[in-house]
Design a protein around this motif. Structure first.
Motif, PDB file in Angstrom:
ATOM      1  N   ASP A  53       0.784  -1.322  -0.064  1.00 32.47           N
ATOM      2  CA  ASP A  53      -0.088  -0.146  -0.166  1.00 32.47           C
ATOM      3  C   ASP A  53       0.927   1.293  -0.146  1.00 32.47           C
ATOM      4  OD1 ASP A  53      -3.073  -1.153   0.601  1.00 32.47           O
ATOM      5  OD2 ASP A  53      -1.537  -2.219   1.547  1.00 32.47           O
ATOM      6  N   LEU A  54       1.558   1.452  -1.191  1.00 31.07           N
ATOM      7  CA  LEU A  54       2.263   2.520  -1.168  1.00 31.07           C
ATOM      8  C   LEU A  54       1.470   3.842  -1.652  1.00 31.07           C
ATOM      9  CD1 LEU A  54       4.317   0.233  -1.299  1.00 31.07           C
ATOM     10  CD2 LEU A  54       6.046   1.809  -2.580  1.00 31.07           C
ATOM     11  N   HIS A  55       0.578   3.446  -2.397  1.00 31.87           N
ATOM     12  CA  HIS A  55      -0.243   4.543  -3.021  1.00 31.87           C
ATOM     13  C   HIS A  55       0.384   5.792  -3.484  1.00 31.87           C
ATOM     14  CE1 HIS A  55      -4.142   2.807  -1.609  1.00 31.87           C
ATOM     15  NE2 HIS A  55      -3.453   2.447  -0.481  1.00 31.87           N
ATOM     16  N   VAL A  56       1.301   5.704  -4.408  1.00 33.97           N
ATOM     17  CA  VAL A  56       2.307   6.370  -5.174  1.00 33.97           C
ATOM     18  C   VAL A  56       1.057   7.502  -5.877  1.00 33.97           C
ATOM     19  CG1 VAL A  56       3.805   7.143  -6.944  1.00 33.97           C
ATOM     20  CG2 VAL A  56       4.156   5.126  -5.320  1.00 33.97           C
ATOM     21  N   GLY A  57       1.399   8.670  -5.595  1.00 34.57           N
ATOM     22  CA  GLY A  57       0.513   9.632  -6.420  1.00 34.57           C
ATOM     23  C   GLY A  57      -0.528  10.285  -5.656  1.00 34.57           C
ATOM     24  N   PHE A  58      -0.715   9.719  -4.446  1.00 35.42           N
ATOM     25  CA  PHE A  58      -1.796  10.483  -3.486  1.00 35.42           C
ATOM     26  C   PHE A  58      -0.638  11.377  -2.383  1.00 35.42           C
ATOM     27  CE2 PHE A  58      -4.182  10.918   0.547  1.00 35.42           C
ATOM     28  CZ  PHE A  58      -5.012  11.615   0.028  1.00 35.42           C
ATOM     29  N   GLN A  59      -0.397  10.910  -1.359  1.00 37.57           N
ATOM     30  CA  GLN A  59       0.502  11.306  -0.548  1.00 37.57           C
ATOM     31  C   GLN A  59       2.138  10.882  -0.738  1.00 37.57           C
ATOM     32  OE1 GLN A  59       0.437  10.515   3.483  1.00 37.57           O
ATOM     33  NE2 GLN A  59       0.736  12.555   4.351  1.00 37.57           N
ATOM     34  N   TYR A  60       2.313   9.805  -1.242  1.00 39.39           N
ATOM     35  CA  TYR A  60       3.615   9.097  -1.528  1.00 39.39           C
ATOM     36  C   TYR A  60       4.204   9.349  -2.770  1.00 39.39           C
ATOM     37  CZ  TYR A  60       6.568   5.325  -0.626  1.00 39.39           C
ATOM     38  OH  TYR A  60       7.824   4.473  -0.615  1.00 39.39           O
ATOM     39  N   ASN A  61       5.585   9.812  -2.702  1.00 41.50           N
ATOM     40  CA  ASN A  61       5.986  10.333  -3.896  1.00 41.50           C
ATOM     41  C   ASN A  61       7.384   9.345  -4.247  1.00 41.50           C
ATOM     42  OD1 ASN A  61       8.392  11.539  -2.492  1.00 41.50           O
ATOM     43  ND2 ASN A  61       6.871  13.119  -2.310  1.00 41.50           N
ATOM     44  N   TYR A  62       7.936   9.966  -5.337  1.00 45.50           N
ATOM     45  CA  TYR A  62       9.305   9.254  -5.999  1.00 45.50           C
ATOM     46  C   TYR A  62      10.235   9.316  -4.879  1.00 45.50           C
ATOM     47  CZ  TYR A  62      12.782   8.140  -9.373  1.00 45.50           C
ATOM     48  OH  TYR A  62      13.754   7.621 -10.162  1.00 45.50           O
ATOM     49  N   HIS A  63      10.413  10.537  -4.176  1.00 43.14           N
ATOM     50  CA  HIS A  63      11.448  10.408  -3.289  1.00 43.14           C
ATOM     51  C   HIS A  63      11.208   9.760  -1.867  1.00 43.14           C
ATOM     52  CE1 HIS A  63      13.369  13.504  -5.571  1.00 43.14           C
ATOM     53  NE2 HIS A  63      12.325  14.199  -5.595  1.00 43.14           N
ATOM     54  N   ASP A  64      10.076   9.543  -1.776  1.00 39.78           N
ATOM     55  CA  ASP A  64       9.725   8.550  -0.589  1.00 39.78           C
ATOM     56  C   ASP A  64      10.219   7.070  -0.808  1.00 39.78           C
ATOM     57  OD1 ASP A  64       8.536  10.577   0.947  1.00 39.78           O
ATOM     58  OD2 ASP A  64       6.588  10.188  -0.082  1.00 39.78           O
ATOM     59  N   LEU A  65       9.810   6.783  -2.058  1.00 43.04           N
ATOM     60  CA  LEU A  65      10.222   5.534  -2.458  1.00 43.04           C
ATOM     61  C   LEU A  65      11.878   5.259  -2.358  1.00 43.04           C
ATOM     62  CD1 LEU A  65       9.373   2.762  -3.699  1.00 43.04           C
ATOM     63  CD2 LEU A  65       9.192   3.610  -6.066  1.00 43.04           C
ATOM     64  N   ILE A  66      12.458   6.315  -3.042  1.00 43.99           N
ATOM     65  CA  ILE A  66      14.018   6.202  -2.848  1.00 43.99           C
ATOM     66  C   ILE A  66      14.265   5.813  -1.367  1.00 43.99           C
ATOM     67  CG2 ILE A  66      16.034   7.479  -3.004  1.00 43.99           C
ATOM     68  CD1 ILE A  66      14.811   9.068  -5.261  1.00 43.99           C
ATOM     69  N   GLU A  67      13.802   6.718  -0.474  1.00 39.91           N
ATOM     70  CA  GLU A  67      14.272   6.310   0.942  1.00 39.91           C
ATOM     71  C   GLU A  67      13.663   4.921   1.339  1.00 39.91           C
ATOM     72  OE1 GLU A  67      16.351   8.165   2.661  1.00 39.91           O
ATOM     73  OE2 GLU A  67      16.297   9.649   1.090  1.00 39.91           O
ATOM     74  N   HIS A  68      12.890   4.590   0.934  1.00 39.90           N
ATOM     75  CA  HIS A  68      12.189   3.145   1.429  1.00 39.90           C
ATOM     76  C   HIS A  68      13.060   1.880   0.874  1.00 39.90           C
ATOM     77  CE1 HIS A  68       8.485   5.021   2.965  1.00 39.90           C
ATOM     78  NE2 HIS A  68       9.372   5.068   3.763  1.00 39.90           N
ATOM     79  N   ILE A  69      13.451   2.288  -0.489  1.00 36.95           N
ATOM     80  CA  ILE A  69      14.026   1.012  -1.051  1.00 36.95           C
ATOM     81  C   ILE A  69      15.644   1.059  -0.468  1.00 36.95           C
ATOM     82  CG2 ILE A  69      15.335   0.596  -3.217  1.00 36.95           C
ATOM     83  CD1 ILE A  69      12.936   1.331  -4.758  1.00 36.95           C
ATOM     84  N   LYS A  70      16.126   2.157   0.212  1.00 40.60           N
ATOM     85  CA  LYS A  70      17.264   2.057   0.670  1.00 40.60           C
ATOM     86  C   LYS A  70      17.219   1.267   2.044  1.00 40.60           C
ATOM     87  CE  LYS A  70      19.194   6.867  -0.549  1.00 40.60           C
ATOM     88  NZ  LYS A  70      19.625   8.242   0.154  1.00 40.60           N
ATOM     89  N   ILE A  71      16.050   1.610   2.739  1.00 37.48           N
ATOM     90  CA  ILE A  71      16.035   0.681   3.843  1.00 37.48           C
ATOM     91  C   ILE A  71      15.871  -0.699   3.399  1.00 37.48           C
ATOM     92  CG2 ILE A  71      14.296   0.193   5.755  1.00 37.48           C
ATOM     93  CD1 ILE A  71      13.717   3.446   5.653  1.00 37.48           C
ATOM     94  N   ILE A  72      14.864  -1.104   2.557  1.00 38.73           N
ATOM     95  CA  ILE A  72      14.858  -2.653   1.977  1.00 38.73           C
ATOM     96  C   ILE A  72      16.012  -3.091   1.755  1.00 38.73           C
ATOM     97  CG2 ILE A  72      13.845  -3.899   0.198  1.00 38.73           C
ATOM     98  CD1 ILE A  72      11.562  -1.847   0.079  1.00 38.73           C
ATOM     99  N   ASN A  73      16.889  -2.449   0.919  1.00 38.35           N
ATOM    100  CA  ASN A  73      18.191  -3.128   0.397  1.00 38.35           C
ATOM    101  C   ASN A  73      19.050  -3.189   1.815  1.00 38.35           C
ATOM    102  OD1 ASN A  73      17.334  -3.216  -2.107  1.00 38.35           O
ATOM    103  ND2 ASN A  73      18.227  -1.457  -2.809  1.00 38.35           N
ATOM    104  N   LYS A  74      19.156  -2.368   2.483  1.00 38.12           N
ATOM    105  CA  LYS A  74      20.048  -2.540   3.743  1.00 38.12           C
ATOM    106  C   LYS A  74      19.600  -3.915   4.374  1.00 38.12           C
ATOM    107  CE  LYS A  74      21.333   1.497   5.516  1.00 38.12           C
ATOM    108  NZ  LYS A  74      21.409   2.689   6.239  1.00 38.12           N
ATOM    109  N   LEU A  75      18.482  -4.121   4.571  1.00 42.71           N
ATOM    110  CA  LEU A  75      17.825  -5.246   5.284  1.00 42.71           C
ATOM    111  C   LEU A  75      18.208  -6.674   4.676  1.00 42.71           C
ATOM    112  CD1 LEU A  75      14.283  -4.287   5.973  1.00 42.71           C
ATOM    113  CD2 LEU A  75      16.183  -4.391   7.700  1.00 42.71           C
TER     114      LEU A  75
END
Length: 276
Positions: A53-75
């Motif tokens: 449930d990212l819902h890109v395009g409502f409140q969630y944007n490209y830069h949010d996804l960048i930060e969250h992918i950084k977290i995912i990859n660090k895991l």
């Protein structure tokens, strides 16, 4: 008709509030869960990062996804699983969804990245465009479909259904390629309450989202608004029984919001699941 009109009014009001309520993408819970179930002994558990449930395009944007992918990859997970509602509504999306392909490609998981459709993905005639974005991002779409992966010599069946509310989600079709019902089986289903049906099919782990943990959760009272098929299992880990079989259900609080850009006591979540 009244329901559609009501949600349309809420969406318009909510969209006007987005500039006031955008939160720091680093303000996310990263939770760890350990469960048992693999049939063979392994030197280390299988690890899955579950997001939803990212819902890109409502409140969630490209830069949010960048930060969250950084977290995912660090895991450093073996697998990443996304249980629907990647975009909020492609029909009114003001960007080009193809611009997200290079970013989505940066998700690292040696055993693959998998996706199942949510109700926001399947209430639009542009679902095919979303599928193209996902496929070109090297993300496997599990649309009433399943396949085997090999983890350290053990064959694990991974499958997913189409959305239950707006499409033809079908767990029986999703497990059709499974060779034996005793094989460890993981399924992606957007709506968590469907688990009461899925548990009858020798599934070991269901991953879901949809409910956003209520999005607005009031202590002692709970969530005042719960979506259809997201009312019984709101968030967290559940152990469901059917005859002699036991199935885990994990319901993610998700990363984005919809209708209203507000989360109260329902913090965005990334979950790493270890399976022994």
């Amino acid at each position: 008709m009244f329901k559609l009109l009501m949600y349309s009014m809420i969406d318009r009001f909510g969209k006007s509030l987005v500039p006031l309520f955008h939160s720091n993408p680093k303000n996310v819970d990263v939770d760890n869960i350990t469960i048992k179930g693999l049939r063979l002994h392994h030197a280390r558990p299988l690890s899955i990062v579950h997001i939803s449930d990212l819902h890109v395009g409502f409140q969630y944007n490209y830069h949010d996804l960048i930060e969250h992918i950084k977290i995912i990859n660090k895991l450093q997970p073996d697998i990443v699983m996304i249980t629907g509602d990647l975009f909020d509504n492609l029909e009114v999306f003001k960007e080009n969804p193809n611009d997200y392909i290079p970013l989505l490609k940066t998700i690292k998981a040696p055993l693959g990245v998998y996706f199942s459709y949510g109700n926001h993905d399947q209430r639009t005639h542009l679902t095919h465009d979303l599928e193209t974005v996902l496929t070109n991002s090297h993300i496997t779409v599990l649309n009433n479909f399943g396949k085997y992966i090999n983890y350290d010599g053990e064959e694990i069946y991974i499958c997913g259904t189409d959305d239950i509310l707006n499409a033809s989600g079908n767990i029986e079709q999703a497990i059709r390629n499974r060779n034996h019902p005793n094989d460890y089986t993981i399924t992606l289903v957007h709506e968590p309450d469907y688990a009461d049906f899925v548990k009858k099919f020798n599934v070991d782990l269901q991953l879901s989202g949809h409910s956003h943990g209520g999005q607005i959760f009031i202590p002692m009272l709970g969530a005042p608004i719960k979506p259809s098929l997201g009312r019984k299992y709101l968030k967290g880990l559940f152990n469901l029984k059917y005859k002699k079989h036991s199935m885990y259900l994990h319901v993610s609080r998700g990363l984005g919001s919809t209708h209203l850009p507000i989360r109260i006591f329902a913090k965005p979540q990334i979950t790493k699941i270890y399976i022994k």
